[in-house]
Design a protein around this motif. Structure first.
Motif, mmCIF file in Angstrom:
data_model
loop_
_atom_site.group_PDB
_atom_site.id
_atom_site.type_symbol
_atom_site.label_atom_id
_atom_site.label_comp_id
_atom_site.label_asym_id
_atom_site.label_seq_id
_atom_site.Cartn_x
_atom_site.Cartn_y
_atom_site.Cartn_z
ATOM 1 N N SER A 2 -100.246 -12.974 11.681
ATOM 2 C CA SER A 2 -99.717 -14.291 11.443
ATOM 3 C C SER A 2 -98.365 -14.368 11.381
ATOM 4 C CB SER A 2 -100.448 -14.657 9.975
ATOM 5 O OG SER A 2 -99.709 -13.821 8.931
ATOM 6 N N VAL A 3 -97.936 -15.556 11.204
ATOM 7 C CA VAL A 3 -96.417 -16.063 10.975
ATOM 8 C C VAL A 3 -95.939 -15.211 9.861
ATOM 9 C CG1 VAL A 3 -94.790 -18.002 10.766
ATOM 10 C CG2 VAL A 3 -96.485 -18.107 12.374
ATOM 11 N N LYS A 4 -96.576 -15.337 8.858
ATOM 12 C CA LYS A 4 -96.192 -14.646 7.576
ATOM 13 C C LYS A 4 -96.076 -13.030 7.710
ATOM 14 C CE LYS A 4 -96.688 -14.588 2.444
ATOM 15 N NZ LYS A 4 -97.387 -14.920 1.449
ATOM 16 N N LYS A 78 -96.581 -25.053 9.783
ATOM 17 C CA LYS A 78 -96.877 -25.063 8.410
ATOM 18 C C LYS A 78 -96.688 -23.889 7.641
ATOM 19 C CE LYS A 78 -100.593 -27.918 9.234
ATOM 20 N NZ LYS A 78 -101.776 -28.688 8.925
ATOM 21 N N GLU A 79 -97.259 -22.747 8.389
ATOM 22 C CA GLU A 79 -97.197 -21.370 7.813
ATOM 23 C C GLU A 79 -95.684 -21.110 7.659
ATOM 24 O OE1 GLU A 79 -99.099 -16.903 8.430
ATOM 25 O OE2 GLU A 79 -99.600 -18.519 9.959
ATOM 26 N N TYR A 80 -94.862 -21.526 8.734
ATOM 27 C CA TYR A 80 -93.488 -21.127 8.780
ATOM 28 C C TYR A 80 -92.820 -21.463 7.609
ATOM 29 C CZ TYR A 80 -88.733 -20.933 10.644
ATOM 30 O OH TYR A 80 -87.235 -20.620 10.828
ATOM 31 N N GLU A 101 -84.551 -22.187 11.898
ATOM 32 C CA GLU A 101 -84.229 -23.306 10.860
ATOM 33 C C GLU A 101 -84.484 -22.110 9.679
ATOM 34 O OE1 GLU A 101 -83.031 -26.247 8.762
ATOM 35 O OE2 GLU A 101 -83.274 -26.440 10.880
ATOM 36 N N PRO A 102 -83.519 -22.351 8.617
ATOM 37 C CA PRO A 102 -83.856 -21.507 7.438
ATOM 38 C C PRO A 102 -84.834 -22.465 6.473
ATOM 39 C CG PRO A 102 -81.757 -22.517 7.253
ATOM 40 C CD PRO A 102 -82.187 -22.728 8.618
ATOM 41 N N VAL A 103 -85.623 -21.582 5.552
ATOM 42 C CA VAL A 103 -86.349 -22.417 4.444
ATOM 43 C C VAL A 103 -85.530 -21.758 3.202
ATOM 44 C CG1 VAL A 103 -88.815 -22.533 3.590
ATOM 45 C CG2 VAL A 103 -88.308 -22.312 6.174
ATOM 46 N N GLU A 169 -95.652 -16.679 16.402
ATOM 47 C CA GLU A 169 -95.913 -15.284 16.094
ATOM 48 C C GLU A 169 -95.213 -14.469 16.938
ATOM 49 O OE1 GLU A 169 -99.616 -17.440 14.407
ATOM 50 O OE2 GLU A 169 -98.417 -17.571 16.204
ATOM 51 N N GLU A 170 -95.532 -14.659 18.214
ATOM 52 C CA GLU A 170 -95.001 -14.035 19.256
ATOM 53 C C GLU A 170 -93.383 -13.920 19.487
ATOM 54 O OE1 GLU A 170 -94.682 -14.618 24.149
ATOM 55 O OE2 GLU A 170 -96.786 -13.716 23.598
#
Length: 179
Positions: A2-4, A78-80, A101-103, A169-170
């Motif tokens: 997953s992205v996470k 959304k997961e990002y 982009e930072p979160v 993810e990639e």
């Protein structure tokens, strides 16, 4: 993965690199306007401060955001934005320096998407790609195709896009801290 999971792997590598190379956590320029949640310690003599990513417990209400912008967002986007709080996400993907982009704590995620939609509408376009970063020094946008999840590079001047990764993810999996 997953992205996470890919973000967690990336940050493990980043923290290890900084610790092994400099004996510190990653550092960024200190910003007194920023929420200090991710800062570790005080700024140094060069006004840089150590920081560390944190798993994001508080989830964004994407249903409300999607309603507000009248656009369904790809699940990877959304997961990002719901995985970690972080101040810096960059690395080399193939030969390209990708800066995403930072979160940051306190970031207005809704406004992030509203601004992108307004920009596209001002250009006379319908938003179909979400910009998540850029490629330096080529000055190209890194976009997520909102329908397929593919990662595109877009030439700002011509608007021409090219697929650079099959998924977010990639892309994150392929980021390298150093060349």
């Amino acid at each position: 993965m997953s992205v996470k999971e890919e973000l967690a792997h990336y940050y493990d590598e980043l923290l290890s690199y900084w610790n092994n190379t400099f004996g510190t956590l990653p550092k960024i320029p200190f910003d007194e306007e920023a929420n200090p949640l991710l800062y570790q310690g005080e700024p140094d003599e060069d006004e840089y401060v150590s920081w560390k990513p944190i798993v994001k417990e508080e989830q964004e209400d994407f249903e409300a955001i999607e309603t507000n912008i009248d656009l369904h967002l790809h699940s990877s986007i959304k997961e990002y934005f719901n995985s970690f709080w972080f101040l810096n996400l960059q690395g080399f993907y193939n030969s390209k320096l990708i800066i995403l982009e930072p979160v940051e704590p306190g970031m207005d995620i809704n406004n992030f998407f509203v601004n992108q939609k307004k920009y596209e509408e001002h250009q006379g376009k319908i938003i179909k790609n979400i910009q998540l970063g850029y490629i330096s020094p080529e000055n190209m946008a890194v976009m997520v195709n909102n329908e397929t999840g593919e990662i595109l590079q877009e030439d700002f001047e011509t608007g021409h896009t090219t697929v650079i990764a099959k998924s977010l993810e990639e892309l994150i999996k392929g980021l390298r801290v150093t060349r």
